[in-house]
Structures are given as structure tokens and as C-alpha cells.
Design a protein around this motif. Structure first.
Motif, PDB file in Angstrom:
ATOM      1  N   ILE A  62       0.839  -1.196   0.000  1.00  0.00           N
ATOM      2  CA  ILE A  62       0.000   0.000   0.000  1.00  0.00           C
ATOM      3  C   ILE A  62       0.875   1.248   0.000  1.00  0.00           C
ATOM      4  O   ILE A  62       1.932   1.261   0.627  1.00  0.00           O
ATOM      5  CB  ILE A  62      -0.959  -0.009   1.228  1.00  0.00           C
ATOM      6  CG1 ILE A  62      -1.924   1.169   1.182  1.00  0.00           C
ATOM      7  CG2 ILE A  62      -0.184  -0.018   2.544  1.00  0.00           C
ATOM      8  CD1 ILE A  62      -3.059   1.065   2.180  1.00  0.00           C
ATOM      9  N   ASP A  63       0.438   2.230  -0.762  1.00  0.00           N
ATOM     10  CA  ASP A  63       1.013   3.567  -0.671  1.00  0.00           C
ATOM     11  C   ASP A  63      -0.072   4.365   0.045  1.00  0.00           C
ATOM     12  O   ASP A  63      -1.208   4.432  -0.422  1.00  0.00           O
ATOM     13  CB  ASP A  63       1.307   4.115  -2.073  1.00  0.00           C
ATOM     14  CG  ASP A  63       2.266   5.294  -2.007  1.00  0.00           C
ATOM     15  OD1 ASP A  63       2.601   5.731  -0.882  1.00  0.00           O
ATOM     16  OD2 ASP A  63       2.659   5.786  -3.073  1.00  0.00           O
ATOM     17  N   LEU A  64       0.267   4.923   1.191  1.00  0.00           N
ATOM     18  CA  LEU A  64      -0.759   5.425   2.100  1.00  0.00           C
ATOM     19  C   LEU A  64      -1.747   6.379   1.438  1.00  0.00           C
ATOM     20  O   LEU A  64      -1.371   7.265   0.678  1.00  0.00           O
ATOM     21  CB  LEU A  64      -0.101   6.111   3.299  1.00  0.00           C
ATOM     22  CG  LEU A  64       0.765   5.221   4.181  1.00  0.00           C
ATOM     23  CD1 LEU A  64       1.194   5.981   5.423  1.00  0.00           C
ATOM     24  CD2 LEU A  64       0.058   3.937   4.569  1.00  0.00           C
ATOM     25  N   HIS A 127      -6.294  -9.170   2.832  1.00  0.00           N
ATOM     26  CA  HIS A 127      -7.167  -8.024   2.515  1.00  0.00           C
ATOM     27  C   HIS A 127      -6.984  -6.887   3.517  1.00  0.00           C
ATOM     28  O   HIS A 127      -7.888  -6.083   3.707  1.00  0.00           O
ATOM     29  CB  HIS A 127      -8.634  -8.479   2.508  1.00  0.00           C
ATOM     30  CG  HIS A 127      -8.848  -9.673   1.646  1.00  0.00           C
ATOM     31  ND1 HIS A 127      -9.292 -10.873   2.141  1.00  0.00           N
ATOM     32  CD2 HIS A 127      -8.631  -9.860   0.324  1.00  0.00           C
ATOM     33  CE1 HIS A 127      -9.357 -11.754   1.153  1.00  0.00           C
ATOM     34  NE2 HIS A 127      -8.962 -11.172   0.045  1.00  0.00           N
ATOM     35  N   LEU A 128      -5.831  -6.867   4.170  1.00  0.00           N
ATOM     36  CA  LEU A 128      -5.608  -5.832   5.185  1.00  0.00           C
ATOM     37  C   LEU A 128      -5.559  -4.445   4.540  1.00  0.00           C
ATOM     38  O   LEU A 128      -4.653  -4.129   3.797  1.00  0.00           O
ATOM     39  CB  LEU A 128      -4.292  -6.093   5.924  1.00  0.00           C
ATOM     40  CG  LEU A 128      -3.936  -5.101   7.027  1.00  0.00           C
ATOM     41  CD1 LEU A 128      -4.844  -5.267   8.229  1.00  0.00           C
ATOM     42  CD2 LEU A 128      -2.494  -5.289   7.474  1.00  0.00           C
ATOM     43  N   GLN A 129      -6.595  -3.652   4.806  1.00  0.00           N
ATOM     44  CA  GLN A 129      -6.575  -2.276   4.309  1.00  0.00           C
ATOM     45  C   GLN A 129      -6.916  -1.331   5.436  1.00  0.00           C
ATOM     46  O   GLN A 129      -6.989  -0.139   5.256  1.00  0.00           O
ATOM     47  CB  GLN A 129      -7.628  -2.061   3.216  1.00  0.00           C
ATOM     48  CG  GLN A 129      -7.442  -2.889   2.011  1.00  0.00           C
ATOM     49  CD  GLN A 129      -8.783  -3.473   1.564  1.00  0.00           C
ATOM     50  OE1 GLN A 129      -9.820  -3.219   2.148  1.00  0.00           O
ATOM     51  NE2 GLN A 129      -8.736  -4.250   0.506  1.00  0.00           N
ATOM     52  N   PHE A 130      -7.177  -1.916   6.585  1.00  0.00           N
ATOM     53  CA  PHE A 130      -7.657  -1.103   7.679  1.00  0.00           C
ATOM     54  C   PHE A 130      -6.683  -1.207   8.830  1.00  0.00           C
ATOM     55  O   PHE A 130      -6.524  -2.256   9.435  1.00  0.00           O
ATOM     56  CB  PHE A 130      -9.032  -1.609   8.129  1.00  0.00           C
ATOM     57  CG  PHE A 130      -9.778  -0.619   8.986  1.00  0.00           C
ATOM     58  CD1 PHE A 130      -9.109   0.158   9.914  1.00  0.00           C
ATOM     59  CD2 PHE A 130     -11.128  -0.448   8.851  1.00  0.00           C
ATOM     60  CE1 PHE A 130      -9.775   1.071  10.694  1.00  0.00           C
ATOM     61  CE2 PHE A 130     -11.814   0.465   9.630  1.00  0.00           C
ATOM     62  CZ  PHE A 130     -11.141   1.217  10.554  1.00  0.00           C
ATOM     63  N   SER A 131      -5.998  -0.110   9.071  1.00  0.00           N
ATOM     64  CA  SER A 131      -5.115  -0.054  10.211  1.00  0.00           C
ATOM     65  C   SER A 131      -5.262   1.346  10.782  1.00  0.00           C
ATOM     66  O   SER A 131      -5.031   2.322  10.085  1.00  0.00           O
ATOM     67  CB  SER A 131      -3.691  -0.344   9.764  1.00  0.00           C
ATOM     68  OG  SER A 131      -2.837  -0.337  10.864  1.00  0.00           O
ATOM     69  N   TYR A 132      -5.704   1.418  12.022  1.00  0.00           N
ATOM     70  CA  TYR A 132      -5.936   2.728  12.642  1.00  0.00           C
ATOM     71  C   TYR A 132      -4.665   3.579  12.605  1.00  0.00           C
ATOM     72  O   TYR A 132      -3.569   3.076  12.846  1.00  0.00           O
ATOM     73  CB  TYR A 132      -6.401   2.565  14.091  1.00  0.00           C
ATOM     74  CG  TYR A 132      -7.810   2.034  14.190  1.00  0.00           C
ATOM     75  CD1 TYR A 132      -8.902   2.894  14.084  1.00  0.00           C
ATOM     76  CD2 TYR A 132      -8.063   0.678  14.363  1.00  0.00           C
ATOM     77  CE1 TYR A 132     -10.200   2.416  14.156  1.00  0.00           C
ATOM     78  CE2 TYR A 132      -9.362   0.191  14.438  1.00  0.00           C
ATOM     79  CZ  TYR A 132     -10.423   1.068  14.331  1.00  0.00           C
ATOM     80  OH  TYR A 132     -11.708   0.585  14.392  1.00  0.00           O
ATOM     81  N   GLY A 133      -4.845   4.838  12.293  1.00  0.00           N
ATOM     82  CA  GLY A 133      -3.743   5.787  12.331  1.00  0.00           C
ATOM     83  C   GLY A 133      -2.760   5.635  11.206  1.00  0.00           C
ATOM     84  O   GLY A 133      -1.705   6.268  11.196  1.00  0.00           O
ATOM     85  N   ASN A 134      -3.067   4.782  10.244  1.00  0.00           N
ATOM     86  CA  ASN A 134      -2.046   4.466   9.255  1.00  0.00           C
ATOM     87  C   ASN A 134      -2.617   4.203   7.866  1.00  0.00           C
ATOM     88  O   ASN A 134      -2.312   4.922   6.927  1.00  0.00           O
ATOM     89  CB  ASN A 134      -1.236   3.264   9.765  1.00  0.00           C
ATOM     90  CG  ASN A 134      -0.070   2.904   8.888  1.00  0.00           C
ATOM     91  OD1 ASN A 134       0.560   3.771   8.306  1.00  0.00           O
ATOM     92  ND2 ASN A 134       0.203   1.633   8.765  1.00  0.00           N
ATOM     93  N   MET A 135      -3.461   3.183   7.736  1.00  0.00           N
ATOM     94  CA  MET A 135      -3.802   2.730   6.384  1.00  0.00           C
ATOM     95  C   MET A 135      -5.170   3.178   5.884  1.00  0.00           C
ATOM     96  O   MET A 135      -5.557   2.807   4.780  1.00  0.00           O
ATOM     97  CB  MET A 135      -3.735   1.198   6.311  1.00  0.00           C
ATOM     98  CG  MET A 135      -2.318   0.681   6.181  1.00  0.00           C
ATOM     99  SD  MET A 135      -2.217  -1.082   6.485  1.00  0.00           S
ATOM    100  CE  MET A 135      -2.589  -1.757   4.891  1.00  0.00           C
ATOM    101  N   ARG A 136      -5.925   3.915   6.691  1.00  0.00           N
ATOM    102  CA  ARG A 136      -7.254   4.300   6.213  1.00  0.00           C
ATOM    103  C   ARG A 136      -7.430   5.815   6.265  1.00  0.00           C
ATOM    104  O   ARG A 136      -7.189   6.449   7.285  1.00  0.00           O
ATOM    105  CB  ARG A 136      -8.339   3.603   7.039  1.00  0.00           C
ATOM    106  CG  ARG A 136      -9.696   3.800   6.440  1.00  0.00           C
ATOM    107  CD  ARG A 136     -10.608   2.613   6.619  1.00  0.00           C
ATOM    108  NE  ARG A 136     -11.893   2.883   5.966  1.00  0.00           N
ATOM    109  CZ  ARG A 136     -13.042   2.361   6.342  1.00  0.00           C
ATOM    110  NH1 ARG A 136     -13.081   1.532   7.348  1.00  0.00           N
ATOM    111  NH2 ARG A 136     -14.153   2.658   5.697  1.00  0.00           N
ATOM    112  N   SER A 137      -7.866   6.374   5.162  1.00  0.00           N
ATOM    113  CA  SER A 137      -7.986   7.829   5.042  1.00  0.00           C
ATOM    114  C   SER A 137      -9.163   8.349   5.855  1.00  0.00           C
ATOM    115  O   SER A 137     -10.184   7.673   6.010  1.00  0.00           O
ATOM    116  CB  SER A 137      -8.178   8.195   3.573  1.00  0.00           C
ATOM    117  OG  SER A 137      -8.549   9.548   3.467  1.00  0.00           O
ATOM    118  N   CYS A 138      -9.031   9.583   6.350  1.00  0.00           N
ATOM    119  CA  CYS A 138     -10.142  10.197   7.089  1.00  0.00           C
ATOM    120  C   CYS A 138     -11.214  10.724   6.136  1.00  0.00           C
ATOM    121  O   CYS A 138     -12.221  11.263   6.576  1.00  0.00           O
ATOM    122  CB  CYS A 138      -9.647  11.278   8.042  1.00  0.00           C
ATOM    123  SG  CYS A 138      -8.791  12.630   7.239  1.00  0.00           S
TER     124      CYS A 138
END
Ligand SMILES: [Zn+2]
Ligand SMILES: [Zn+2]
Length: 386
Positions: A62-64, A127-138
Motif C-alpha cells: 500500500i502507498d498510504l 485483505h488488510l486495508q484497515f489499520s488505525y492511524g495508518n492505512m485508512r484515510s479520514c
């Protein structure tokens, strides 16, 4: 409950903005928590610097996605939770309720893919796309997915852990970092083979005496290490390393690589260390670290979580010395409760408070990240209500 939420948003690398969000509606199986404190992690610094590729070459590369509310080392208080959330969000089976102080594992996995089913103790989800503070946009979903914020929204599937009474907020923030020291337990698994892995009394070298390095020093000591050697470019950090149990410290700025290698050999009867742990987070230290090892020594690599490029390694040396190299991305979610209880138990044994060097308000988030990149800082904390 407040209707507006202030959060520090990393709009793009090098640019933090304080933005206001509407308080989200509580969804089924979710929780809304007031952030009490959050730590600035090495990963947050990398993202701020524009080093934003993670899990390169895996299914999760992933590119953040900017903008992001950073911060994944978080202690929080539940302010809203429904019945399904109360039942399902706790990893340890504790019933959660409003007012509980909790921390979370940042990674939310699918639970269905091959990795989730076969090696469930790690966030290796395809399918990891959800990581608090890191991988998910606000910009996504319920927006509040990071700790540099007054409130955070916990989606179903999040693993939450009750913080034991008596454990200060600062230390609760340090739980995730301590969980990364599972690398050392991994090395211990190999101790069932004669003189391989990490045995009682073995020499452990920790490259980098920042928060992750100190966490490994404390854990190495608890797991029965013999001599512990720490390297860093900061005397301030090396002093803390000593306070946590490092027997020998080496300033990497005032010594040459040849001197460091010679010193480590002389501290280990000419053979080299059994275990080296990379906690610098830069690839450049890897080839030298290999030279600290004795034959069949084990190199643990939890530090280069973000892609910072490659380095030249003489592969023959790995073969000739029977070296064991163990990569460890991220950490297991199974140890949070144990780690918190252990930190509480060792409150008087280790000077934990020395790990926390600075505390900033939410408005000072950018300053907090910049401070955490300086030589003489350790774990920098953000108190969103200061
Ligand atoms: Zn972290
Ligand atoms: Zn999965």
C-alpha cells in the motif's frame, strides 16, 4: 457528548492540519471513544517524511491514502458503545462498557483469507486495508480512524483490550510497541535446537535505543538474556538503555563499524552475539548487524516496517556463518493484555517513565512529530485535551 471533533490530519507528507469533523453516529457493533493519549510511532515519522510504502511485494502493498489522521498507539475511554460492540470488540472476552479505559490493536483483518485462517495470530491478512492511524484515510467511512484526535471511531472487527487499573495512560500507549518484542519470543522458539535461537544467558545486541530498542532491551532482560549490548548515535538514548539493563552501550557516531564489530566480538569471547535485533528502522544498519553475530546467530528484523530501499549484502557471509535471519512485520495481537499486566508488574523494576520524553497538545501535533525525529527524544506523546 461533543458534536464536533478536532483532529490533526496529515494532508500529505510534511503537512499537518487541524480539522474539525462532525461526531459520527454510532453504528451497529461499533464504539466511539475519547482519546486520552496517543504515542508518535516510527511509522508516523516515516509517513510524515514521505516514506509511505508499506508491505511492499505482498498482497497488502500500500502507498498510504491521504489525508490520514495518524496515531495508532492509543489509550482511550469508551463514550458510546452498543450491545453488539460491548460483546464483540473485546479480544479477551471482557464485557465492555461506557467509561472503560481501553487500547486497541491497530490492525483490522478479514478473518476469512488463507492467512487469517491458517496463521491467525498475525495481521498477515490478504485483505488488510484497515489499520488505525495508518492505512485508512479520514475521507472514508466514519472518518475518525486515528489517535491524533479528540475522539476515535472503532469499527466492528476491532480488537480492544481493557487497560488494567493502575497502569498510567503513558504506559498503556506503549503497549503496541512492547507487543513488537514478540520477535524475541520467536527467537526463543528455536532454542529447542542445540545452541540456536535465543537461549537463557545469551548475548543480545539491540541496534537502535529508541522506544522500540528499549522495549526489546526490557523484554530481553525479562526473558533471561545474559549480556545486553545497545548501539545508537545518541548518548541520551544509550543512557536510558543502561537504565533498562544494557550492560554495554556503543555510540555509533563516535565509533567506526570496524570498532563496533571488534568491541562486540571482544565482549563475546571473540565469537559474536547470539541475537541481534534491528530497531533503527533503516536498511543501512543491516549488513553491519550481521557481522555482530556468532556462527548460527539469529538476526531479528522488526525495524524496517516501511520501505526505505535496499542495501548490498554479501550473501556468502550468511551462508558461511550459517546465519538465521528472521523478518517480523508488525506484531501479534495476542499479547496486549499480557504486555500491559507485565508493565504493571515491573513498574518499579524498570524506569518506564524515562521512555516518555515529551508531551504535546493536539494543536502541536506537527511539532510533536518533528520532535520525535530528533536525536534526543524518546517516545513523544500527544494529549488531545491538553
Ligand atoms: Zn507503532
Ligand atoms: Zn484476512
Amino acid at each position: 457528548m461533543d458534536t464536533k471533533v478536532k483532529a490533526a490530519v496529515l494532508v500529505k507528507p510534511g503537512h499537518v492540519e487541524i480539522r474539525e469533523f462532525d461526531m459520527p453516529q454510532l453504528g451497529n457493533g461499533a464504539a466511539i471513544c475519547k482519546v486520552l493519549m496517543a504515542g508518535v510511532c516510527g511509522t508516523d515519522k516515516h509517513s510524515y517524511r514521505g516514506e509511505t510504502v508499506q508491505y511492499k511485494g505482498t498482497e497488502n502493498e500500500i502507498d498510504l491514502p491521504f489525508p490520514i489522521i495518524q496515531g495508532h498507539e492509543i489509550v482511550m475511554e469508551i463514550v458510546a458503545i452498543d450491545e453488539a460492540g460491548a460483546r464483540n470488540l473485546s479480544y479477551d472476552g471482557d464485557e465492555l462498557k461506557v467509561g472503560d479505559r481501553i487500547t486497541i490493536c491497530p490492525d483490522v483483518v478479514c478473518g476469512k483469507c488463507w492467512y487469517c485462517k491458517n496463521i491467525p495470530n498475525y495481521p498477515w491478512c490478504e485483505h488488510l486495508q484497515f489499520s488505525y492511524g495508518n492505512m485508512r484515510s479520514c475521507d472514508d467511512g466514519n472518518h475518525l480512524y486515528g489517535g491524533f484526535s479528540q475522539y476515535i471511531y472503532l469499527e466492528p472487527g476491532t480488537r480492544a483490550y481493557k487497560v488494567p487499573d493502575g497502569l498510567p495512560d503513558e504506559m498503556a500507549c506503549f503497549t503496541e510497541v512492547m507487543c513488537v518484542t514478540y520477535t524475541l519470543e520467536k527467537a526463543r522458539e528455536f532454542s529447542s535446537f542445540s545452541l540456536e535461537g535465543f537461549n537463557f544467558g545469551d548475548t543480545v545486541v539491540v541496534q537502535g535505543a529508541g522506544p522500540l530498542g528499549i522495549a526489546h532491551i526490557a523484554m530481553a532482560r525479562m526473558l533471561g538474556a545474559g549480556k545486553i549490548i545497545a548501539t545508537d548515535i545518541s548518548d541520551y538514548k544509550l543512557d536510558i538503555a543502561k537504565a533498562f539493563g544494557a550492560d554495554v552501550v556503543i555510540n555509533a557516531e563516535t565509533t567506526t563499524a570496524a570498532e563496533r564489530i571488534a568491541l562486540i566480538k571482544s565482549e563475546t569471547n571473540g565469537r559474536g552475539a547470539e541475537i541481534v535485533v534491528e530497531c533503527v528502522g533503516r536498511p543501512e544498519v543491516f549488513p553491519e548487524g550481521l557481522k555482530y553475530l556468532r556462527k548460527a546467530g539469529m538476526y531479528l528484523e522488526p525495524g524496517n516496517f516501511v520501505d526505505c530501499g535496499g542495501v548490498d549484502v554479501n550473501v556468502h557471509e550468511i551462508c558461511a556463518n550459517n546465519l538465521r535471519i528472521v523478518g517480523m512485520t508488525n506484531h501479534t495481537h495476542t499479547k496486549y493484555k499480557t504486555v500491559m499486566e507485565m508493565m504493571l508488574r515491573t513498574k518499579d523494576r524498570f524506569p518506564w517513565e524515562r521512555i516518555f520524553s515529551h508531551k504535546f497538545s493536539l494543536a502541536q501535533t506537527e511539532q510533536a512529530i518533528q520532535t520525535s525525529m530528533t536525536k534526543d527524544s524518546m517516545k513523544v506523546l500527544i494529549d488531545p485535551w491538553a
